[in-house]
Design an enzyme around this catalytic site. Structure first.
Site, PDB file in Angstrom:
ATOM      1  CE1 TYR A  63      -4.155   0.977  -0.060  1.00 13.28           C
ATOM      2  CE2 TYR A  63      -3.675   2.772   1.637  1.00 13.28           C
ATOM      3  CZ  TYR A  63      -4.472   2.209   0.936  1.00 13.28           C
ATOM      4  OH  TYR A  63      -5.666   2.894   0.638  1.00 13.28           O
ATOM      5  CG  ASN A 146     -16.072  -0.147   2.366  1.00 14.40           C
ATOM      6  OD1 ASN A 146     -15.062   0.105   1.714  1.00 14.40           O
ATOM      7  ND2 ASN A 146     -16.415  -1.386   2.824  1.00 14.40           N
ATOM      8  NE  ARG A 197     -21.564 -14.090  -5.381  1.00 18.40           N
ATOM      9  CZ  ARG A 197     -20.657 -12.926  -5.850  1.00 18.40           C
ATOM     10  NH1 ARG A 197     -20.790 -12.529  -6.985  1.00 18.40           N
ATOM     11  NH2 ARG A 197     -19.880 -12.426  -4.795  1.00 18.40           N
ATOM     12  CE1 TYR A 271     -14.425   0.763  -4.895  1.00 22.87           C
ATOM     13  CE2 TYR A 271     -15.127   1.721  -6.779  1.00 22.87           C
ATOM     14  CZ  TYR A 271     -15.172   0.820  -5.643  1.00 22.87           C
ATOM     15  OH  TYR A 271     -16.174  -0.141  -5.740  1.00 22.87           O
ATOM     16  CG  MET A 274     -10.857  -5.920  -6.213  1.00 24.94           C
ATOM     17  SD  MET A 274     -12.688  -6.126  -6.180  1.00 24.94           S
ATOM     18  CE  MET A 274     -12.692  -7.976  -6.166  1.00 24.94           C
ATOM     19  CD1 TRP A 297      -6.638   5.792  -0.717  1.00 27.85           C
ATOM     20  CD2 TRP A 297      -4.583   7.079  -1.214  1.00 27.85           C
ATOM     21  NE1 TRP A 297      -5.805   5.526  -0.142  1.00 27.85           N
ATOM     22  CE2 TRP A 297      -4.530   6.248  -0.235  1.00 27.85           C
ATOM     23  CE3 TRP A 297      -3.609   8.048  -1.825  1.00 27.85           C
ATOM     24  CZ2 TRP A 297      -3.158   6.224   0.533  1.00 27.85           C
ATOM     25  CZ3 TRP A 297      -2.528   7.661  -1.176  1.00 27.85           C
ATOM     26  CH2 TRP A 297      -2.170   6.878   0.050  1.00 27.85           C
TER      27      TRP A 297
END
Length: 367
Positions: A63, A146, A197, A271, A274, A297
């Site tokens: 990070y 969040n 899924r 943002y 992943m 950020w």
């Protein structure tokens, strides 16, 4: 002793008394004491603290920032306490403290406070009071990252009018769920993109997000089909509104697939990353569609705008208080005096795993 810039050993701190876990591969608990507060110091008891992916990235050293190292926790070497978000109760306040009193709930005013510990003592200026009436500590402890990220991205990059459309990937995340609810509250239409899924699980997730307020829910695979752009055009033409904004936490080719149906002059806000893959922006997106690609950020924004953060947090908490905002699914991890080390370690190590039942949250007992 000089404070190292980076170390493979971080700490999950506890105090008065408490424990510190060394990470990665945690293998110990550490206890130490805190004296009575004086002057502008406040002594806090942690009520709840979430486990965010960014906290784990800090521990891993991947990070952009690391928690400050200190030699005041009674460890042989300078240590750092991860965690940037929590709800605290004020246990005691020094004679010079004006903004809070014993029994108040507070959250961190700036990032890097170090929240994975049972107690801490900090300067009054590092925390801000919140009105606790009608709220659970888990709601207060998870509001600052969040939901604030979702709120600011929807407000600060394009002007979304009632009826406008926007799209996001990672829509089942904490940010995604918050954005869906806020977008619905403000009269906009959202396309929620999620990972596929199997069977009933996928249908359940789709209904869940639609119940939150998503206008359309699609999978990554559906979004990357050739006819997806035409499908979006059909949806948006029905409202005569452009697709003005994209919220991206995945990156890579998936982000570029999400950019294709954006309207001219639209903006993609990134943002997260992943997929850990770069975004290959086509020249036509920049030249002919005049798309903007920006980043957000929340840590940097919060530190630069503490008063605006307070206003945003207060507004979000009022929504929660009145039932106008549903919590992200959470997995409670109890942290009591007798909690075994392995329970805490397992919770930390599972934070980056996919398809979790909910956000991990440390919930502290009367330690």
């Amino acid at each position: 002793m000089a404070t190292p810039k980076r170390s493979p050993w971080f700490t999950l701190g506890m105090a008065t008394p408490g424990a510190v876990l060394n990470v990665p591969v945690p293998n110990s608990l550490h206890t130490h004491s805190i004296g009575p507060p004086h002057s502008s110091l406040v002594t806090l008891r942690t009520l709840s603290a979430p486990l965010n992916p960014a906290d784990i990235n800090q521990i891993q050293g991947t990070y952009p920032t690391v928690p400050p190292f200190t030699s005041t926790l009674g460890t042989a070497q300078p240590t750092a306490v991860p965690g940037n978000e929590a709800c605290f109760e004020v246990l005691a306040a020094g004679s010079g403290v004006k903004s809070v009193k014993k029994g108040d709930w507070v959250i961190a005013k700036y990032t890097g406070l170090g929240t994975w510990r049972t107690h801490l003592q900090v300067e009054e200026e590092k925390v801000q009071r919140v009105e606790k009436e009608g709220l659970r500590s888990e709601q207060v402890g998870t509001v600052g990252v969040n939901p604030v990220t979702a709120y600011r991205m929807l407000k600060d990059f394009v002007k979304l009018e009632e009826g406008d459309w926007w799209i996001q990937n990672g829509a089942n995340s904490g940010v995604g769920r918050a954005a869906i609810q806020l977008g619905k509250r403000w009269g906009t239409n959202s396309i929620a993109v999620v990972r596929s899924r199997p069977g009933a699980e996928g249908e359940k997730l789709k209904k869940d997000l639609e119940d939150l307020g998503a206008t359309k829910v699609v999978t990554d695979e559906e979004m990357q089909q050739k006819d997806f752009k035409d499908q979006v055009k059909e949806w948006t033409d029905g409202y005569s509104s452009p697709l003005k904004l994209a919220l991206n936490c995945v990156g890579g080719d998936a982000a570029m697939a999400m950019a294709k149906p954006l309207s001219p002059g639209a903006c993609m806000v990134t943002y997260g990353a992943m997929s850990k893959s770069p975004m290959r922006v086509g020249a036509s997106m920049l030249i002919f569609k005049d798309l903007r690609f920006s980043g957000f950020w929340v840590s940097k924004w919060s530190d630069a705008h503490p008063e605006e953060k307070k206003r945003t947090v207060d507004e979000l908490l009022e929504m929660m208080r009145t039932g106008a905002f549903r919590d992200t699914p959470m997995v409670e991890v109890r942290w009591d005096w007798g909690t075994e080390r392995d329970v805490l370690v397992e919770a930390v190590q599972g934070t980056l795993e996919g398809f979790k039942k909910g956000k991990g949250v440390f919930v502290f007992g009367d330690t």
